[in-house]
Design an enzyme around this catalytic site. Structure first.
Site, PDB file in Angstrom:
ATOM      1  N   ASP A  29     -17.299 -42.932   5.517  1.00  0.00           N
ATOM      2  CA  ASP A  29     -17.519 -43.957   4.495  1.00  0.00           C
ATOM      3  C   ASP A  29     -18.958 -44.450   4.465  1.00  0.00           C
ATOM      4  OD1 ASP A  29     -17.060 -45.036   7.080  1.00  0.00           O
ATOM      5  OD2 ASP A  29     -16.687 -47.016   6.234  1.00  0.00           O
ATOM      6  N   LYS A 142     -11.143 -50.675   5.290  1.00  0.00           N
ATOM      7  CA  LYS A 142     -12.014 -51.077   6.399  1.00  0.00           C
ATOM      8  C   LYS A 142     -13.002 -52.126   5.934  1.00  0.00           C
ATOM      9  CE  LYS A 142     -15.949 -49.508   7.925  1.00  0.00           C
ATOM     10  NZ  LYS A 142     -17.071 -48.745   8.482  1.00  0.00           N
ATOM     11  N   GLU A 183     -12.436 -54.969  11.788  1.00  0.00           N
ATOM     12  CA  GLU A 183     -13.550 -54.424  12.574  1.00  0.00           C
ATOM     13  C   GLU A 183     -14.586 -55.491  12.913  1.00  0.00           C
ATOM     14  OE1 GLU A 183     -17.001 -50.917  12.559  1.00  0.00           O
ATOM     15  OE2 GLU A 183     -15.726 -51.167  10.796  1.00  0.00           O
ATOM     16  N   GLU A 185     -17.508 -55.785  15.116  1.00  0.00           N
ATOM     17  CA  GLU A 185     -18.353 -54.979  16.001  1.00  0.00           C
ATOM     18  C   GLU A 185     -19.376 -55.835  16.722  1.00  0.00           C
ATOM     19  OE1 GLU A 185     -21.461 -51.174  16.105  1.00  0.00           O
ATOM     20  OE2 GLU A 185     -20.543 -51.745  14.197  1.00  0.00           O
ATOM     21  N   LYS A 225     -10.426 -52.250  14.894  1.00  0.00           N
ATOM     22  CA  LYS A 225     -11.515 -51.310  15.178  1.00  0.00           C
ATOM     23  C   LYS A 225     -12.628 -52.064  15.910  1.00  0.00           C
ATOM     24  CE  LYS A 225     -14.757 -47.977  13.167  1.00  0.00           C
ATOM     25  NZ  LYS A 225     -15.081 -47.089  12.033  1.00  0.00           N
ATOM     26  N   SER A 296     -12.068 -44.079  15.740  1.00  0.00           N
ATOM     27  CA  SER A 296     -12.450 -44.135  14.331  1.00  0.00           C
ATOM     28  C   SER A 296     -13.954 -43.889  14.320  1.00  0.00           C
ATOM     29  CB  SER A 296     -12.114 -45.499  13.706  1.00  0.00           C
ATOM     30  OG  SER A 296     -12.549 -45.531  12.351  1.00  0.00           O
ATOM     31  N   TYR A 358     -23.864 -49.633   7.737  1.00  0.00           N
ATOM     32  CA  TYR A 358     -23.050 -48.537   7.190  1.00  0.00           C
ATOM     33  C   TYR A 358     -23.380 -48.341   5.731  1.00  0.00           C
ATOM     34  CZ  TYR A 358     -19.701 -45.846   9.787  1.00  0.00           C
ATOM     35  OH  TYR A 358     -19.124 -44.881  10.558  1.00  0.00           O
TER      36      TYR A 358
END
Length: 358
Positions: A29, A142, A183, A185, A225, A296, A358
């Site tokens: 993605d 996500k 997610e 992170e 995630k 993932s 991302y």
């Protein structure tokens, strides 16, 4: 209004299918800008057609890849693209037993009143987008939040803001039939120790699941995630896979409800081999682990694939074989049965990118 029993069952079934034993997620993605950086590394121009050709390579891999992948996260552009023969990418994935997913956040912005701490954008219009993505074949989503360590960070404001954002996103997804991947992170940028990462990760996950409780998230139809608990990328004291495993599992035990279906770790810039070895150690660790513990991965599944492809048609098969190899290695790691690999020099290269987006 709460979810219907029918909707709950759909969410539950899809969440379990994505993290079935030995299966994980291919994170394909990358935004247009990010995939452009990946393509630039192999001297390939960042055009829509080249992006389509690369994703086609991934999605037309040998059907046996479905034994190792339960889900694949797509960027919006990719969700609507087709292979050369006109087959929609979504159908290619489904024919391999891989559930299509979609990145729904709109990227990061600096949270006002903080020391350059990010918050995630994209809640406006999210319900309408989720409905559209569901109609296009996506069944999970996500949303990435980012927490920084160092210089007094993370602040309580950043932790709470990101926790609430994740909870709101997740409940909106479920209302529209998408299994949310939550997610949060904790970035590995910095010199912080393994112990500091564990303290911060526990605090963040505790806040996230408190927010999810407040927003009535249906945990049985959701996935997490997180980052693995590792020392900062610039920390002089390295950690063994066994140390990473213990710190990571203990962190999850202290913070993640048993009803969460699965934990799909992000690779966070670890080398391909290290991401696989650490995942294996997590699954081999002796302790209470009520969730599926799997992968993932984006960079840690694709870096070698891109190098093998080099944008050349004659290299497609070699690149697909590389993807199958890496997927199989991580599938074994998700079962605690990975025993290492030989002749994998590129797989041992660090994939760390500072302040990764991302």
């Amino acid at each position: 209004m709460g979810l219907t029993e029918e909707r709950k069952k759909e969410l539950r079934d899809n969440a379990h299918a994505i993290v079935a034993p030995g299966k994980g997620i291919l994170a394909a993605d990358e935004s247009t800008g990010t995939i452009g950086k990946r393509l630039a590394n192999i001297q390939v121009e960042n055009t829509e057609e080249n992006r389509r050709k690369y994703r086609q390579l991934l999605f037309t891999s040998d059907p046996s890849i479905g034994n190792h992948l339960g889900g694949c996260i797509l960027f919006e552009e990719t969700l609507y693209q087709k292979a050369d023969d006109g087959t929609p990418f979504v159908e290619l994935l489904k024919s391999r037993g891989i559930i299509p997913g979609i990145k729904v956040d709109k990227g990061l912005a600096i949270l006002p009143g903080t020391n350059e701490e990010p918050t995630t954008q994209g809640l406006d219009g999210l319900g309408e987008r989720c409905k559209k993505y569901y109609d296009a074949g996506a069944r999970f989503a996500k949303w990435r939040s980012v927490i920084k360590i160092g210089d007094g960070r993370p602040s309580e404001l950043a932790i709470q803001s990101n926790a609430v954002g994740l909870a709101r996103y997740a409940t909106i997804c479920q209302e529209n039939g998408l299994v949310p991947i939550v997610e949060p992170e904790v970035l590995c940028d910095g010199e912080h120790s393994l112990e500091t990462c564990q303290i911060v990760s526990e605090k963040v996950l505790a806040a996230v699941y408190k927010a999810c409780s407040d927003h009535h998230l249906y945990l049985e139809g959701s996935l997490l995630k997180p980052n693995m608990v590792t020392p900062g990328n610039s920390c002089p004291k390295l950690a063994t896979p066994e140390q990473v495993a213990e710190a990571t599992v203990v962190t999850l035990q202290r913070t993640v409800p048993v009803s969460v279906v699965g934990v799909t770790f992000l690779s966070g810039g670890q080398s391909e081999q290290k991401a696989t070895a650490n995942l294996n150690a997590i699954n081999a660790y002796q302790g209470t682990k009520p969730w599926a513990l799997t992968f993932s991965y984006g960079r840690a599944l694709q870096a070698s694939v891109l190098k093998a492809w080099e944008g050349k048609n004659e290299n497609v098969k070699a690149a697909q074989d590389t993807l199958l190899f890496r997927s199989r290695a991580n599938s074994l790691a998700a079962l605690g049965k990975y025993t290492g690999e030989e002749n994998a020099s590129s797989a041992s290269e660090s994939l760390f990118v500072a302040n990764h987006v991302y």
